[in-house]
Design a protein around this motif. Structure first.
Motif, PDB file in Angstrom:
ATOM      1  N   LYS A  86     -54.757  15.210  64.670  1.00  0.00           N
ATOM      2  CA  LYS A  86     -55.460  15.797  65.822  1.00  0.00           C
ATOM      3  C   LYS A  86     -55.040  15.169  67.136  1.00  0.00           C
ATOM      4  CE  LYS A  86     -59.476  12.783  65.080  1.00  0.00           C
ATOM      5  NZ  LYS A  86     -59.250  11.924  66.240  1.00  0.00           N
ATOM      6  N   ASP A  88     -51.883  14.440  67.725  1.00  0.00           N
ATOM      7  CA  ASP A  88     -50.441  14.727  67.754  1.00  0.00           C
ATOM      8  C   ASP A  88     -49.596  13.526  67.344  1.00  0.00           C
ATOM      9  OD1 ASP A  88     -50.557  17.410  68.365  1.00  0.00           O
ATOM     10  OD2 ASP A  88     -50.537  17.087  70.532  1.00  0.00           O
ATOM     11  N   GLU A 150     -53.057  18.669  61.524  1.00  0.00           N
ATOM     12  CA  GLU A 150     -53.464  19.547  62.620  1.00  0.00           C
ATOM     13  C   GLU A 150     -52.333  20.478  63.027  1.00  0.00           C
ATOM     14  OE1 GLU A 150     -56.633  20.892  64.890  1.00  0.00           O
ATOM     15  OE2 GLU A 150     -56.629  19.252  63.432  1.00  0.00           O
ATOM     16  N   LYS A 151     -51.086  19.975  62.899  1.00  0.00           N
ATOM     17  CA  LYS A 151     -49.935  20.807  63.251  1.00  0.00           C
ATOM     18  C   LYS A 151     -48.799  20.564  62.256  1.00  0.00           C
ATOM     19  CE  LYS A 151     -50.401  23.590  66.810  1.00  0.00           C
ATOM     20  NZ  LYS A 151     -51.817  23.854  66.576  1.00  0.00           N
ATOM     21  N   MET A 153     -44.671  21.387  61.689  1.00  0.00           N
ATOM     22  CA  MET A 153     -43.482  21.822  62.416  1.00  0.00           C
ATOM     23  C   MET A 153     -42.225  21.336  61.716  1.00  0.00           C
ATOM     24  SD  MET A 153     -43.705  19.380  65.800  1.00  0.00           S
ATOM     25  CE  MET A 153     -45.227  20.173  66.310  1.00  0.00           C
ATOM     26  N   TYR A 158     -40.183  19.125  66.631  1.00  0.00           N
ATOM     27  CA  TYR A 158     -40.822  17.884  67.062  1.00  0.00           C
ATOM     28  C   TYR A 158     -40.167  17.378  68.340  1.00  0.00           C
ATOM     29  CZ  TYR A 158     -42.524  13.097  67.128  1.00  0.00           C
ATOM     30  OH  TYR A 158     -43.097  11.909  67.523  1.00  0.00           O
ATOM     31  N   TYR A 161     -41.414  19.507  71.095  1.00  0.00           N
ATOM     32  CA  TYR A 161     -42.783  19.109  71.437  1.00  0.00           C
ATOM     33  C   TYR A 161     -42.780  17.867  72.325  1.00  0.00           C
ATOM     34  CZ  TYR A 161     -46.993  16.408  71.089  1.00  0.00           C
ATOM     35  OH  TYR A 161     -48.059  15.614  71.421  1.00  0.00           O
ATOM     36  N   HIS A 167     -46.252  23.085  71.064  1.00  0.00           N
ATOM     37  CA  HIS A 167     -46.016  23.219  69.622  1.00  0.00           C
ATOM     38  C   HIS A 167     -45.343  24.574  69.386  1.00  0.00           C
ATOM     39  CE1 HIS A 167     -49.656  20.540  69.863  1.00  0.00           C
ATOM     40  NE2 HIS A 167     -48.857  19.812  69.109  1.00  0.00           N
ATOM     41  N   GLN A 201     -52.625  25.929  62.529  1.00  0.00           N
ATOM     42  CA  GLN A 201     -51.883  24.701  62.253  1.00  0.00           C
ATOM     43  C   GLN A 201     -50.378  24.877  62.420  1.00  0.00           C
ATOM     44  OE1 GLN A 201     -53.965  24.358  58.319  1.00  0.00           O
ATOM     45  NE2 GLN A 201     -54.037  22.178  58.842  1.00  0.00           N
ATOM     46  N   PRO A 203     -46.887  26.287  64.517  1.00  0.00           N
ATOM     47  CA  PRO A 203     -46.463  26.398  65.912  1.00  0.00           C
ATOM     48  C   PRO A 203     -46.325  27.858  66.347  1.00  0.00           C
ATOM     49  CG  PRO A 203     -44.602  25.791  64.522  1.00  0.00           C
ATOM     50  CD  PRO A 203     -45.806  25.771  63.644  1.00  0.00           C
ATOM     51  N   LYS A 204     -46.309  28.079  67.654  1.00  0.00           N
ATOM     52  CA  LYS A 204     -46.099  29.409  68.214  1.00  0.00           C
ATOM     53  C   LYS A 204     -44.647  29.825  67.985  1.00  0.00           C
ATOM     54  CE  LYS A 204     -46.563  32.122  72.467  1.00  0.00           C
ATOM     55  NZ  LYS A 204     -46.874  32.105  73.912  1.00  0.00           N
TER      56      LYS A 204
END
Length: 494
Positions: A86, A88, A150-151, A153, A158, A161, A167, A201, A203-204
């Motif tokens: 959470k 990052d 939380e994420k 990738m 990374y 980011y 993200h 959770q 990435p876009k």
């Protein structure tokens, strides 16, 4: 104007500085380590990647006006599982693309969920290196870490980011996660449910050439760059390398002889290999591609020379392999040092020499290594040809492509001409080209590739040698099936 290309590889990051004409003005690389906590496992610390980028970019810019840098694009090693909490913060080391620990999870996905369903959800089946099986492994074996996610990738994401605070990922790299509905370019709800993760959770998603943001104030200060530098989504290493070699638009092929080996076949439309032996992924140009991937390519030659022969003079080892020996070697090598992906999907597979005699010279084994990798690449090509895909020629990139002998062997094993691009910097050059498109220097990836990529040399096959290699390949092709049961028995004894 300048554009920075990042090639986030398995053993090092290579950074290049490209101007708007495509000229490379500087190249810098920084190495980092790989951890092998258990046999068949492969991990890296994402912080090591970021440290290498932070150390490398200021060195890349020495002697150049950093204020002229307009964009950054990355091509990165695919499939690696990077998980953040959470805050990052990285939860655990990244599980890499060549990690083979997930066989139980792969068997569950392919056999219990079913290959047909997986292919329908994602256009692919499960392979040990893919990201989704790693998530299942994490849920099964490190539930406390899985609960903190939380994420999720990929490696180059990374870096993006850390550069932008966003993200993000791109379609080409996300295709290798087994979480993306490749045909419709969206996250697969069915796969997310199977893996127990939420879309929030993930990435876009972006096209590779799309801007995802600009540098954070912290990143700009660390790197010595203006804060308005645009960062594009970038691409998986093979898609970025294909862009850098001009394999853009439908009907093109690019072969990479890097740590792994790939056959990358472009298409303007979506399609799936009916046997799922090849991957069906999105391309960095907005189209699609089929890809065969062998897990050990140039890494086989590195292993043979450095670990077994204790030399770094690769050219000297290849010197005794004269033209008359091509297609006439009685020693065979299976290049499965990290298991194999395409077309066997067998993490238990292992490397092997066959045909050794008391009078076998050292050079015959060196030749066998080069030929074994070429034969494995041909395995992937033959799968595509069986689907009706015509491969009449290919571009070539990767460290192994620097060897004239290996180029000659590969051209004759495949029976097609192989062209080296003038600027052979693979994923880094492709990343810089994508950054140039993101900044508006070119209207599309196709226009950029047409303008910047030029041929350096072409290796043509010799019909007489092609015929000899056809016979050798036919024999080589029988060896893995003969040893498959033995590989499984070896795995059971570990």
């Amino acid at each position: 104007m300048y554009y920075i290309g990042i090639d986030l590889g398995t053993s090092a990051v290579k950074l290049l500085l490209m101007d708007e004409t495509g000229r490379i003005d500087n190249i810098v690389s920084r190495e980092y380590g790989i951890a092998f906590p258990h046999p068949g496992w492969s991990e890296q610390e994402p912080a090591d990647w970021w440290d290498a980028v932070c150390d490398g970019i200021p060195a890349l810019l020495q002697g150049f006006d950093a204020s002229l840098v307009r964009g950054i694009g990355a091509g990165g090693q695919m499939h690696g599982l990077v998980v953040l909490d959470k805050d990052d913060k990285v939860i655990r080391p990244c599980i890499l693309w060549n990690d083979g620990r997930t066989q139980k999870q792969v068997d569950y996905l392919n056999n219990e969920i079913g290959k047909d369903k997986l292919s329908r959800y994602t256009a692919n089946i499960a392979f040990a290196g893919f990201t989704a099986p790693k998530l299942l492994w994490l849920r099964d074996n490190e539930p406390e870490n899985f609960a903190r996610i939380e994420k999720i990738m990929l490696p180059k994401d990374y870096i993006n980011y850390r550069l932008t605070g966003v993200h993000c990922t791109d379609y080409s790299d996300a295709s290798g996660m087994l979480l993306l509905d490749v045909e419709h370019k969206c996250w697969s709800r069915e796969m997310l449910a199977l893996c127990g993760v939420r879309e929030a959770q993930l990435p876009k998603l972006f096209e590779s050439w799309q801007p995802v943001g600009t540098l954070t104030a912290e990143a700009a200060a660390l790197l010595g760059l203006p804060a308005d530098v645009i960062v594009c989504a970038g691409a998986g290493d093979n898609a970025a390398a294909a862009v850098g070699c001009g394999a853009v638009g439908g009907g093109r092929c690019n072969i990479s002889l890097g740590t792994s080996g790939t056959v990358f076949i472009t298409s303007d439309s979506f399609g799936v290999d009916s046997h799922n032996a090849l991957h069906s992924f999105a391309h960095a140009d907005g189209g699609y591609h089929l890809m065969g991937c062998i897990l050990s390519a140039a890494s086989c030659n590195k292993w043979w020379n450095e670990e077994i022969l204790h030399t770094q003079d690769f050219a000297a080892e290849q010197a005794p392999i004269t033209p008359d020996k091509l297609g006439a070697n009685d020693v065979y090598f299976l290049p499965y040092l990290m298991g194999e992906r395409s077309p066997h999907n067998d993490p238990a597979a292992r490397g092997a020499f066959l045909g050794l005699r008391m009078d076998t010279p050292r050079a015959a084994l060196t030749q066998a290594v080069l030929e074994g990798v070429a034969f494995a690449i041909r395995d992937c090509v033959e799968i595509a040809r069986a689907q009706g895909v015509e491969i009449a020629a290919s571009t070539l990139c990767g460290g192994g492509a620097k060897s004239p002998l290996w180029r000659e062997i590969l051209a004759n094993v495949l029976g097609i001409p192989l062209t080296l691009p003038q600027t052979e910097q693979g994923p880094g050059y492709g990343g810089a080209m994508l950054a140039a498109v993101a900044c508006g220097a070119y209207p599309s990836v196709q226009v950029c590739a047409d303008a910047l990529v030029r041929a350096k040399s072409t290796t043509e096959p010799d019909p007489a040698i092609v015929e000899k290699y056809n016979a050798r390949y036919a024999l080589w092709h029988t060896l893995y099936p003969a040893l498959k049961a033995s590989y499984a028995a070896m795995e059971a004894l570990q």
